[in-house]
Design a protein around this motif. Sequence first.
Motif, PDB file in Angstrom:
ATOM      1  N   ASN A   1       0.843  -1.190   0.000  1.00 32.35           N
ATOM      2  CA  ASN A   1       0.000   0.000   0.000  1.00 32.35           C
ATOM      3  C   ASN A   1       0.887   1.253   0.000  1.00 32.35           C
ATOM      4  OD1 ASN A   1      -1.750   2.096   0.497  1.00 32.35           O
ATOM      5  ND2 ASN A   1      -2.884   1.038   2.115  1.00 32.35           N
TER       6      ASN A   1
ATOM      7  N   TYR B   1       1.542  -6.616  -6.054  1.00 33.33           N
ATOM      8  CA  TYR B   1       1.247  -5.318  -6.648  1.00 33.33           C
ATOM      9  C   TYR B   1       1.700  -4.218  -5.702  1.00 33.33           C
ATOM     10  CZ  TYR B   1      -1.753  -7.688 -10.015  1.00 33.33           C
ATOM     11  OH  TYR B   1      -2.221  -8.497 -11.004  1.00 33.33           O
TER      12      TYR B   1
ATOM     13  N   LEU C   1      -8.837  -0.082  -1.729  1.00 37.63           N
ATOM     14  CA  LEU C   1      -7.659  -0.281  -2.563  1.00 37.63           C
ATOM     15  C   LEU C   1      -7.834  -1.508  -3.455  1.00 37.63           C
ATOM     16  CD1 LEU C   1      -4.000   0.027  -1.346  1.00 37.63           C
ATOM     17  CD2 LEU C   1      -4.666  -1.883  -2.742  1.00 37.63           C
TER      18      LEU C   1
ATOM     19  N   ASP D   1      -0.371   4.205  -1.210  1.00 41.52           N
ATOM     20  CA  ASP D   1      -1.323   5.266  -1.538  1.00 41.52           C
ATOM     21  C   ASP D   1      -1.332   6.282  -0.403  1.00 41.52           C
ATOM     22  OD1 ASP D   1      -3.307   6.263  -3.402  1.00 41.52           O
ATOM     23  OD2 ASP D   1      -4.758   5.928  -1.812  1.00 41.52           O
TER      24      ASP D   1
ATOM     25  N   LEU E   1      -7.904  -1.746  -7.416  1.00 38.74           N
ATOM     26  CA  LEU E   1      -6.987  -2.638  -8.138  1.00 38.74           C
ATOM     27  C   LEU E   1      -7.732  -3.536  -9.118  1.00 38.74           C
ATOM     28  CD1 LEU E   1      -4.317  -4.360  -5.844  1.00 38.74           C
ATOM     29  CD2 LEU E   1      -3.954  -3.231  -8.000  1.00 38.74           C
TER      30      LEU E   1
ATOM     31  N   ARG F   1       0.493  -0.600  -9.792  1.00 35.21           N
ATOM     32  CA  ARG F   1      -0.804  -0.050 -10.177  1.00 35.21           C
ATOM     33  C   ARG F   1      -0.883   1.346  -9.596  1.00 35.21           C
ATOM     34  NH1 ARG F   1      -0.538  -3.378 -13.145  1.00 35.21           N
ATOM     35  NH2 ARG F   1      -1.876  -5.130 -13.663  1.00 35.21           N
TER      36      ARG F   1
ATOM     37  N   TYR G   1       0.536  -0.591  -5.017  1.00 36.16           N
ATOM     38  CA  TYR G   1      -0.509   0.380  -5.359  1.00 36.16           C
ATOM     39  C   TYR G   1       0.001   1.744  -4.942  1.00 36.16           C
ATOM     40  CZ  TYR G   1      -5.137   2.451  -5.893  1.00 36.16           C
ATOM     41  OH  TYR G   1      -6.195   3.236  -6.288  1.00 36.16           O
TER      42      TYR G   1
ATOM     43  N   GLY H   1      -2.820   4.748  -8.381  1.00 35.70           N
ATOM     44  CA  GLY H   1      -4.108   5.252  -7.906  1.00 35.70           C
ATOM     45  C   GLY H   1      -4.416   6.584  -8.571  1.00 35.70           C
TER      46      GLY H   1
END
Lengths: 239, 552
Positions: B201, B240, B297, B203, B301, B283, B242, B285
């Motif tokens: 995470n 991933y 999230l 983000d 995704l 990926r 993000y 945001g």
Amino acid sequence: MTTVHTLRIDGADVAASDGQSILAVATENGIDIPTMCHLDGLSDTASCRLCLVEVAGSNKLTPACTTLVTEGMDITTTSEQLTEYRRTITEMLFLERNHICAICVANNHCELQDLAEKLQIDHFELPVINPSVGIDASHPLFAIDHNRCIMCQRCVRVCAEIEGAFTWGVMGSGIAERVVTDMGTPWGESPTCTSCGKCVQVCPTGALFENGRSIAEGSKAQRPFLPFLKRLGEGLEQT
Amino acid sequence: MSESSATTSARPRRRVVNLPAHVGPTRASAYVCEAVSCLSMQSHDVLLGLGERVAAAGLTDVEVKRVGCLGLCAAGPLVQIPETGELFAHVVPDNLGGIVEALAAAVPGGERVPEAPFFSRQLRIVTENSGRIDPESLEDYVASGGYQALRTVLSTMTPAEVRDEIARSGLRGRGGAGYPTGLKWNTVAKAIGSPKYVICNADEGDPGAFMDRSVLESDPYRVLEGMAIAAYAVGASIGYVYCRAEYPLAVSRLHKAIQAAGRSNYLGASMLDTEFSFEVDIRQGAGAFVCGEETALIASLEGGRGTPRTRPPYPAVAGLWHQPTLINNVETFANVAPIIRKGGSWFAGLGTATSKGTKVFALAGRVVNTGLIEVPMGTTLREIVFDIGGGIVDGRAFKAVQTGGPSGGCIPSEFLDMGVDYESLIGVGSFMGSGGMIVMDETSCMVDVARYFMDFCREESCGKCVPCRVGTTQLFMLLERITTGEATMDDLAQMERLGHMVQRTSLCGLGQGAPNPIFSTLRYFRDEYVAHIVDRVCPAGVCSIEPAPVST
């Protein structure tokens, strides 16, 4: 083989099958939990927060629609605190857009109005937001008045889950959130809408309506398209 | 905030140049900070200029190198000579003579400049490589001990042993809530389903917070190594990251790192010649704050609208594509490799009884040394603000420090001697959050601060649940009334009632935490609210209130 659980709702012992939600079991047993986004036959989003209940042993409130029953659960569906929260949520729904019952197509046939009556709301304490929102009347058969929309998203779900058209969607965020057809295309120009009218039938308020017919004439809440078993209880109630 | 302007200007049009080829032993080096904050102040021109000047001066035993964040963002662009410890602040590309002279005079092993308290009071684990290695160089990372942990894990440890080591370390999630990392890894490992996913995470969205950005920009391989170890420990094969698209430099460095690691067999199929395979992809945001919430999230995704859903089921059981998914924050993953290298017990020896290790904080606001710091858990606020942060700008009086972002609270001066950890912050009505720390002085109006954060939450609410969608707007309107002097004491009581309701009934952490800035400012600064309402005065002079009408 289905596992059966026994649990307690508002002091009464009840039996439930594995995989049932608290809301389903309560409804079966004649215990009324207010809801707005929930509709039997559609998926649940737990977004209106009206069906929050207390479960013994947890200090958090739990949405009855998405929480599955477990053995020995002890649930309280009504308390002074819960009623106050429900009243505030209902008040918020009224104040978020412009709900004027006297001039609404759904007057006396509105789930929001019924809820306010049930919770004995006769005045508002919070500030009025009074946003400027529009109406899309471009469709030949139906129209949407965003002033009456409470963002329950039943239309979005019925369109995707039952009709399979995926016409309705959500645009914007927060208080500016709106339901839209085809990414914001006017409804009348929507290439995906099948004009089935299911969205109108599931809408709890006067937001979605049939042109030229009042809701008192029975143009709403005709929901034979919802899965039969789920609908059974509702149908029996109406007859 | 100021961060966004720094981010937009952070795409320097890079001139492709070759720095003078450095051969033979290095006598001295110049580390030029190329993290976003310094880059936005022309540190890339400094790097190029220094290369030219060093070459022109014939200093063939001097290396000019790009490094990640040096930490003291307030004094950027920064250049450091690690051999002597000299740090050059506010470097201008046109005036590099002093640095070249210092480089010419530097003697390795010679006299060192004493470290400023900003650096000497820190303990760097997550940021141990920040400002020391070239963030885009895999060789640099490996040379500084990188991928030793992964090699150890893949060749000598079972997944259960890795999880035990993490559990022993006492590491807790650095995203804010502080969930025990070892427990989360065990849950995902035990969950049934294949494939399993690991999500990082990144983000990061709290106003004033830039810890994760800095880690990704300064040491991206460390995060990838942590993710790979986590994947091995829980049995995942796909990962991933993000990352918010507002962090273009972090994304580009991470992208380069994934490619380089893949080429060198540190990622991909049969990693390090073992049977273990792990792929990582990025990926981005699209800017929604709520997408930092794990279920939102995952929805994002999967390509849907980034809105949260109710838990359970938790992502550990049914996450991405309904598969078992491990989600940890950037900083959590960055802690993994050192724990494996030095042992869980070493890590557990740092920090407080309940919170182990260190925490990275983004020090911002009215403090002299704004920047990125890493301190052991339990360090007092006074040490952070006054010793490391250098005190308040212009010698004004300290008023409060805001932690935990929009779900956090303001901590007044009476708690300056409190050690910072997860529990102590909750005890005083705030929250660890991801590590943003905004220092406020007497010129800040606490009602205005609450209004600012409520405006943020109102703006960032996804709109799914009623209490957050409508409640944050209602609370904001009430706060507006107070800051404009139109409110009554009844409005204040109403606001408190409404705040409790929003906190208790909202669907996700955004709504549940949104009233916190109100509660914490009311708890310590109620007199300011009363002054706005009753006396129609803003004590800090921030809010413009019309003078009370004269009654006749």
